[in-house]
Scaffold this motif. Structure first.
Motif: not given
Length: 147
Positions: A47-52
């Motif tokens: 669920x980790x999204x670096x773009x967020x």
């Protein structure tokens, strides 16, 4: 993903939960963090999204990242200083800021960061590209100066 969402955290650490060496350090920090001053975020979590966060996965894989409650980003050895300060080891942290020792720690960490995938058996066919579980088409490219 985060270990202390409700607490008054002092530093958030973004760690690679698939790195055995990194996990050993995180387990120690979780044990020492009795007042929940650290927010732990596993960048290997699907669920980790670096773009967020306005960053790329490559940035998170190349060097440990941390974030302060005001949104300020910190990198490398400074992340560890903040983590160990948060668990009450400020006198030890002060020593790491001494001239000579500070530069040595920075060099040692950069060497570790550059080689951690190789040392933990996570390189494939001579490269250190790590595949994200969530995005199998998007390999994390090796650092520019890796073989």
């Amino acid at each position: 993903m985060n270990g202390s969402d409700d607490a008054e955290w002092q530093v958030e650490v973004f760690y690679d939960g698939e790195c055995p060496l990194c996990l050993r350090e995180i387990k120690l920090l979780r044990w020492l963090d009795r007042k929940q001053r650290i927010r732990f975020t596993d960048i290997s979590d699907p669920s980790f999204c670096p773009a967020d966060l306005g960053k790329t996965m490559q940035e998170f894989m190349d060097e440990i990242q941390g974030r302060l409650p005001d949104g300020t980003w910190i990198l490398g050895v400074e992340v560890f200083r903040r983590l160990y300060s948060a668990v009450g080891l400020r006198p030890l942290v002060a020593l790491t800021r001494l001239p000579g020792l500070s530069q040595g720690l920075d060099l040692g960490y950069r060497f570790f960061a550059k080689n951690r995938l190789r040392w933990t058996g996570r390189c494939n066919a001579g490269t250190c590209q790590v595949m994200r579980r969530r995005e199998p088409d998007a390999p994390v490219a090796p650092p520019a100066d890796s073989p």
